[in-house]
Design a protein around this motif. Structure first.
Motif, PDB file in Angstrom:
ATOM      1  N   ALA A 290       0.831  -1.214   0.000  1.00  0.00           N
ATOM      2  CA  ALA A 290       0.000   0.000   0.000  1.00  0.00           C
ATOM      3  C   ALA A 290       0.862   1.260   0.000  1.00  0.00           C
ATOM      4  O   ALA A 290       0.542   2.237  -0.677  1.00  0.00           O
ATOM      5  CB  ALA A 290      -0.928  -0.015   1.211  1.00  0.00           C
ATOM      6  N   LEU A 291       1.970   1.227   0.743  1.00  0.00           N
ATOM      7  CA  LEU A 291       2.854   2.399   0.773  1.00  0.00           C
ATOM      8  C   LEU A 291       3.483   2.637  -0.599  1.00  0.00           C
ATOM      9  O   LEU A 291       3.536   3.767  -1.094  1.00  0.00           O
ATOM     10  CB  LEU A 291       3.966   2.193   1.805  1.00  0.00           C
ATOM     11  N   GLN A 292       3.967   1.544  -1.208  1.00  0.00           N
ATOM     12  CA  GLN A 292       4.583   1.687  -2.539  1.00  0.00           C
ATOM     13  C   GLN A 292       3.558   2.241  -3.520  1.00  0.00           C
ATOM     14  O   GLN A 292       3.833   3.136  -4.304  1.00  0.00           O
ATOM     15  CB  GLN A 292       5.135   0.341  -3.025  1.00  0.00           C
ATOM     16  N   LYS A 293       2.372   1.689  -3.457  1.00  0.00           N
ATOM     17  CA  LYS A 293       1.309   2.061  -4.386  1.00  0.00           C
ATOM     18  C   LYS A 293       0.889   3.521  -4.206  1.00  0.00           C
ATOM     19  O   LYS A 293       0.444   4.170  -5.149  1.00  0.00           O
ATOM     20  CB  LYS A 293       0.121   1.109  -4.134  1.00  0.00           C
ATOM     21  N   SER A 294       1.009   4.060  -2.986  1.00  0.00           N
ATOM     22  CA  SER A 294       0.570   5.443  -2.757  1.00  0.00           C
ATOM     23  C   SER A 294       1.696   6.455  -2.929  1.00  0.00           C
ATOM     24  O   SER A 294       1.533   7.614  -2.555  1.00  0.00           O
ATOM     25  CB  SER A 294       0.005   5.634  -1.352  1.00  0.00           C
ATOM     26  N   SER A 295       2.825   6.024  -3.465  1.00  0.00           N
ATOM     27  CA  SER A 295       3.963   6.944  -3.598  1.00  0.00           C
ATOM     28  C   SER A 295       4.061   7.528  -4.999  1.00  0.00           C
ATOM     29  O   SER A 295       3.698   6.882  -5.973  1.00  0.00           O
ATOM     30  CB  SER A 295       5.259   6.205  -3.276  1.00  0.00           C
ATOM     31  N   SER A 296       4.575   8.743  -5.079  1.00  0.00           N
ATOM     32  CA  SER A 296       4.802   9.360  -6.394  1.00  0.00           C
ATOM     33  C   SER A 296       6.113   8.856  -6.974  1.00  0.00           C
ATOM     34  O   SER A 296       6.237   8.646  -8.171  1.00  0.00           O
ATOM     35  CB  SER A 296       4.890  10.879  -6.271  1.00  0.00           C
ATOM     36  N   ILE A 297       7.102   8.731  -6.107  1.00  0.00           N
ATOM     37  CA  ILE A 297       8.423   8.249  -6.542  1.00  0.00           C
ATOM     38  C   ILE A 297       8.955   7.307  -5.458  1.00  0.00           C
ATOM     39  O   ILE A 297       8.850   7.611  -4.269  1.00  0.00           O
ATOM     40  CB  ILE A 297       9.428   9.425  -6.703  1.00  0.00           C
ATOM     41  N   VAL A 298       9.513   6.165  -5.884  1.00  0.00           N
ATOM     42  CA  VAL A 298      10.204   5.289  -4.925  1.00  0.00           C
ATOM     43  C   VAL A 298      11.707   5.442  -5.157  1.00  0.00           C
ATOM     44  O   VAL A 298      12.175   5.418  -6.297  1.00  0.00           O
ATOM     45  CB  VAL A 298       9.758   3.816  -5.078  1.00  0.00           C
ATOM     46  N   VAL A 299      12.429   5.629  -4.062  1.00  0.00           N
ATOM     47  CA  VAL A 299      13.885   5.776  -4.154  1.00  0.00           C
ATOM     48  C   VAL A 299      14.538   4.549  -3.527  1.00  0.00           C
ATOM     49  O   VAL A 299      14.035   4.006  -2.544  1.00  0.00           O
ATOM     50  CB  VAL A 299      14.358   7.040  -3.383  1.00  0.00           C
ATOM     51  N   GLN A 300      15.623   4.075  -4.122  1.00  0.00           N
ATOM     52  CA  GLN A 300      16.451   3.074  -3.449  1.00  0.00           C
ATOM     53  C   GLN A 300      17.881   3.568  -3.565  1.00  0.00           C
ATOM     54  O   GLN A 300      18.530   3.406  -4.587  1.00  0.00           O
ATOM     55  CB  GLN A 300      16.264   1.681  -4.055  1.00  0.00           C
ATOM     56  N   ASN A 301      18.336   4.218  -2.475  1.00  0.00           N
ATOM     57  CA  ASN A 301      19.600   4.958  -2.530  1.00  0.00           C
ATOM     58  C   ASN A 301      20.770   4.141  -1.969  1.00  0.00           C
ATOM     59  O   ASN A 301      21.672   4.689  -1.355  1.00  0.00           O
ATOM     60  CB  ASN A 301      19.408   6.271  -1.737  1.00  0.00           C
ATOM     61  N   SER A 302      20.758   2.821  -2.205  1.00  0.00           N
ATOM     62  CA  SER A 302      21.757   1.939  -1.585  1.00  0.00           C
ATOM     63  C   SER A 302      23.185   2.232  -2.026  1.00  0.00           C
ATOM     64  O   SER A 302      23.439   2.479  -3.208  1.00  0.00           O
ATOM     65  CB  SER A 302      21.451   0.488  -1.939  1.00  0.00           C
TER      66      SER A 302
END
Ligand code: UDP
Length: 492
Positions: free
Chosen positions: A380-392
């Motif tokens: 649900a959190l991923q779905k409600s986001s405008s942008i997903v960041v993975q800054n690993s």
């Protein structure tokens, strides 16, 4: 000890076939199976690892096994265990060393421990495994056990290594040297990337990427009312009206300005479902780059206020934008001192910010007691986001990226090995050359936020890319080929 794990059927191939994005992939898998299954006739496959719960391997194996069975393959899952805790401390050291971390030295005591537990377990394995079976050993824990088994009976032995490091060092060399005597008994290795393969496996290895199951709780489609319900049940959003189902047993907790963890609506509602959200979900690990992401967000907020030339819409977007950093509740990871350390570091940085920024940044602890609820909250959190960041700073693969891409959420990722493999720069999203360059990251976020059209294009491309490369069906097709290779060799 060896335990035979009962695998439930779960969704059927026909169920997947009804999904518009999966039907072609499933029919491709069926075609591939009709070619390769005759080669595997009469041969039983054994998947062997060291845990039935927790972690990506244990999550994926039941789905793979169920779908293989539906294609007609004889396949089962065995889990090795031991009461000697030192064994798993040693294998955790091996795991870390493959990533280049830890003491690059093994004593005779280490070797004896690794071998004695492995030999003990072989006698139990022999109750299940017959000559000509195909045995797939996952990761280093059961690797020596596989080698000892091969010395007793004629099986095809495959090592599936789920971890890796594209940088070689004295430490990684020491680890591969320790494993070599056992690796020598294996017919094939299967790795996630070519540069993860140690020299001695290079001639006999295949590449299979990790993959996601589109019907799992983390990746299944959720209708709007369901997303709203989950966020409300987890107490991430506070609604004035009731939702269909009762609150979850445990609520998500949010970092507060005084450093404690409390309700998500304090110091102010996060605004998930209403505001543009920038999200990173990860384990609390230094290498996940949470802190530089927070700094980039703060930089971006400051810049947005100063800049005069931005459009009215962009100014509003930047004003409303909120950063959500989510990871597992440390109650469930008490044996992970590093996670607590990282949370402490994030917490002291957060507490030193002004009250407006504290409202704009939400550091969330997700309860892990129910795997299903946790997966639904992440979904649900991923779905409600405008942008997903993975800054690993480093990333073996990065399933969080795959998950966001599958959901059609534009992604910004670092250039870590696993991430740059998934995000095609300027096709699926944006790759940042240096995850610690906060200015660069801030501009990438700002540029992507300013361009809704580009976000739409990325969203479409990411979904297609995952369908082609990172869904379970493509992974099973590759497995069928790997499993059949030895049969082809034996028959010619
Ligand atoms: N994850 C989760 N809950 C959390 C944090 C992470 O379920 O609070 C999941 C995430 O959705 C992903 C996995 O943990 O499926 C992390 O896998 P990834 O390959 O991104 O990184 P790893 O943890 O293996 O380094």
């Amino acid at each position: 000890m060896i335990e035979l794990i009962n695998v439930k059927k779960g969704p059927s191939l026909e169920d997947y076939e009804l999904h518009p994005s999966c039907s072609l992939m499933v029919s491709d898998l069926r075609k591939e199976a009709s070619m390769f299954m005759p080669l595997l006739k009469g041969r039983k496959i054994w998947m062997i690892n060291s845990t039935a719960r927790g972690g990506g391997v244990a999550e994926m194996l039941p789905r793979q096994i169920s779908l293989f069975r539906q294609l007609g393959l004889k396949i089962d899952w065995l889990v090795m265990s031991t009461e000697k805790k030192e064994f798993f401390i040693l294998t955790k050291r091996i795991h870390n060393l493959i990533h280049g971390v830890g003491k690059g030295y093994f004593s005779t005591i280490d070797k004896n421990l690794y071998e004695s537990v492995s030999k003990e377990n072989v006698q139990y394995l022999l109750k299940y495994i017959r000559p000509k079976d195909i045995v797939v050993i996952h990761d280093p824990q059961p690797m020596a056990m596989g080698a000892f088994l091969k010395q007793k009976i004629d099986v095809t032995l495959i090592w599936r290594c789920h971890i890796g490091n594209d940088e070689k060092s004295k430490k990684t060399d020491a680890c591969w040297k320790f494993l070599k005597p056992y690796a020598d008994f294996y017919d094939y290795g299967v790795f996630s990337f070519y540069d993860y393969i140690p020299e001695y496996f290079k001639k006999n290895s295949r590449i299979i990427y990790p993959a996601i199951d589109p019907y799992s709780h983390k990746n299944r489609e959720l209708h709007l009312h369901k997303i709203t319900g989950i966020l409300s049940n987890a107490k991430i959003v506070r609604l004035k009206k009731d939702v269909l189902t009762a609150p979850f047993n445990e609520s998500v907790k949010r970092l507060q300005p005084d450093g404690s963890f409390g309700a998500c609506y304090k110091p102010e509602n996060i605004g998930v479902l209403f505001r543009p959200i920038l999200l990173q979900v990860s384990r609390w690990d230094k290498l996940k780059g949470f802190l530089p992401l927070m700094k980039a967000f703060i930089h971006l907020k400051a810049q947005g206020v100063i800049q005069e030339k931005i459009s009215k819409n962009q100014k509003r977007r930047l004003e409303l934008l909120r950063l959500v950093l989510a990871g597992p509740d440390p109650i469930s990871i008490q044996d992970d001192p590093e996670a607590l350390e990282v949370i402490k570091e994030i917490s002291s940085f957060y507490c030193s910010q002004n009250s407006e920024l504290q409202k704009d940044i939400a550091v969330l602890l997700l309860p892990m007691t129910s795997e299903k609820e946790n997966a639904l909250v992440v979904n649900a959190l991923q779905k409600s986001s405008s942008i997903v960041v993975q800054n690993s700073l480093k990333e073996g693969f990065g399933l969080t990226v795959t998950e966001a891409m599958w959901k059609g959420i534009p992604v910004i990722g670092s250039n870590a090995r696993g991430i740059r493999h998934q995000i095609r720069n300027h096709i699926d999203g944006i790759i940042i050359d240096n995850p610690e360059d906060t200015q660069l990251l801030a501009s990438a976020i700002s540029d992507l936020l300013a361009d809704p059209m580009q976000r739409k294009i990325y969203a479409r491309n990411t979904q297609n890319h995952v369908i082609q490369e990172f869904l379970i069906f493509g992974q099973l097709k590759k497995w069928l080929r790997v499993l059949s290779t030895e049969s082809i060799r034996r028959n010619t």
